[in-house]
Design a protein around this motif. Structure first.
Motif, short mmCIF file in Angstrom:
data_model
loop_
_atom_site.label_atom_id
_atom_site.label_comp_id
_atom_site.label_asym_id
_atom_site.label_seq_id
_atom_site.Cartn_x
_atom_site.Cartn_y
_atom_site.Cartn_z
N GLN A 147 0.83 -1.21 0.00
CA GLN A 147 0.00 0.00 0.00
C GLN A 147 0.87 1.26 0.00
N LYS A 148 1.97 1.21 0.74
CA LYS A 148 2.87 2.37 0.78
C LYS A 148 3.57 2.54 -0.56
N GLY A 151 1.09 3.85 -2.95
CA GLY A 151 0.34 5.00 -2.46
C GLY A 151 0.96 6.31 -2.92
N GLU A 247 0.44 8.23 1.77
CA GLU A 247 -1.01 8.03 1.79
C GLU A 247 -1.24 6.65 1.18
N LEU A 248 -1.69 5.70 2.00
CA LEU A 248 -1.76 4.31 1.56
C LEU A 248 -2.69 4.13 0.37
N ALA A 249 -2.25 3.28 -0.57
CA ALA A 249 -3.06 2.97 -1.74
C ALA A 249 -4.27 2.15 -1.31
#
Length: 440
Positions: A147-148, A151, A247-249
């Motif tokens: 996610q990072k 993101g 901002e995490l995906a």
């Protein structure tokens, strides 16, 4: 010519060669005759120098050259005919009082022999074959990293506990100079604390010892060679070049398709299952490597035989571009003895198990390695023509063939060891495996 072996002990012998005039006189005479038209001696025209003067001026050097040729060839043929299994190469014994005018010329060569020994692959042992599982902590951590990674980066003024840092690791003495991006949380706590509050341009000095939970990460972030990662204890400087939060995906179908191909992963549960599968496949390779090393250590410890140590130390002083002193050879022998012992044990294990390496074995292994490497770079469906073209180029390089052949041998031996050493199977998490492997 008379050649004989004189045994000193089970792994040390001397080859004694006695050369007589008949062994070299014909070739010396031929060389003298060839020299006469070219000889130059003061007081005589070129080509008119008497034979006795040519012999006086050039005869000794020619004799020594021809005797050396005779001795070298005889020594090579004798080693072959006696089927001597040597360690190193024969070493000429020095004789400061050697008389080149003697009727019989005696040369002595020290040799070191491969010892005779037996190995017991089925001997009782405490070897463990680890089955490494990916637990929820590891899987959740990998989900967050994905996610990072996909993101949105958010620049930060100073380093926080969840920051991602871009910068360069450097250590001039060890040749380390690698730019990378790393999360603060990847470091151990002591190192991570050093970064908190730092800004772009700051330089943070950390120790490599225990810097990461897994020493293998030194290969990824510092580009340290595999053989150097364990026990490496040096200081490296990290120059901060960028600081970002993330901002995490969102975990959605678009991201899943980007990662694994269209429709192959459709939910968070599928993602975690895929992460678990891939991680455990990688862990299995690491566990196999540890098993191989543990079996090696066990066989080296349990298989007793003598090596011609003093001979090998002398021999080490004579090989290589840089000649070693006696002290340097002592250090080099101590460094390489364990590897030499296992090399001999490995050869015996291959013979006992009738292991042979064919070109097809090598080609299949290389093909699989190429496919795995291409998959790491996103080429998941290469054509057979593409793969075989790369394989052909790789196998045209003799150094690569040697390296890959060693890996094929290790793979075949591993299968034998798994079967015959009968290790105890133990299921562990990755953290437990690291602790068992490196005591961390």
């Amino acid at each position: 010519m008379d050649i004989k072996r004189v045994a000193i002990d089970a792994v040390n012998e001397t080859i004694v060669m006695t050369v007589v005039h008949m062994d070299y006189k014909g070739q010396v005479a031929k060389r003298i005759n060839e020299k006469m038209p070219l000889a130059t001696v003061k007081g005589f025209r070129k080509g008119q120098v008497p034979k006795d003067l040519v012999e006086k001026q050039y005869g000794k050097a020619i004799k020594q050259e021809e005797v050396k040729k005779v001795v070298d060839l005889a020594l090579e043929r004798f080693v072959q005919s006696e089927r001597l299994n040597l360690l190193g190469t024969p070493l000429a014994k020095e004789n400061e009082n050697f008389d080149w005018d003697a009727e019989e010329l005696t040369f002595e060569y020290e040799i070191g022999l491969v010892p005779n020994f037996e190995i017991d692959l089925e001997a009782k042992n405490n070897i463990v074959k680890y089955i490494v599982t990916a637990d929820d902590k590891l899987i959740d951590g990998q989900v967050e990293r994905i996610q990072k990674q996909f993101g949105k980066a958010i620049p930060q003024d100073k380093v926080e506990a969840d920051s991602d840092l871009t910068g360069t690791f450097a250590n001039e003495e060890k040749g380390i100079n690698n730019t990378t991006t790393i999360s603060v949380s990847t470091f151990n706590k002591a190192a991570a604390d050093k970064f908190i509050g730092k800004k772009v341009g700051d330089v943070v000095t950390v120790s490599t010892k225990g810097l990461f939970a897994d020493d293998h990460q030194l290969m990824d972030y510092l580009k340290v060679a595999h053989d150097d990662v364990h026990g490496l204890d040096i200081e490296v400087n990290f120059t901060i070049e960028a600081i970002n939060g993330a901002e995490l995906a969102e975990l959605n179908q678009e991201l899943f398709d980007k990662l694994f191909g269209e429709g192959k992963v459709a939910s968070l549960e599928d993602l975690k299952a895929k992460i678990k599968e891939d991680a455990e496949a990688q862990f299995a390779q690491q566990a196999d490597q540890k098993l191989l090393l543990d079996v090696q250590d066990f066989l080296i410890e349990s298989t007793k035989f003598d090596l011609p140590a003093e001979f090998l130390k002398k021999w080490l002083q004579t090989v290589g571009e840089k000649k070693l002193s006696a002290e340097e050879a002592e250090v080099e022998y101590a460094r390489s003895e364990k590897g030499l012992r296992f090399q001999l044990i490995e050869g015996k294990a291959m013979a006992q198990s009738n292991i042979q390496i064919t070109f097809e074995d090598l080609k299949a292994f290389t093909t699989n390695a190429i496919k795995q490497q291409m998959a790491q770079f996103g080429q998941t469906n290469p054509t057979d023509e593409e793969v075989q073209g790369i394989v052909a180029r790789v196998l045209s390089n003799q150094e690569e063939v040697k390296r890959l052949s060693e890996q094929v041998v290790a793979e075949k031996l591993l299968e034998v060891f798994k079967e015959k050493a009968n290790p105890t199977t133990k299921e562990v998490t990755y953290d437990e495996f690291i602790a068992a492997s490196y005591g961390e």
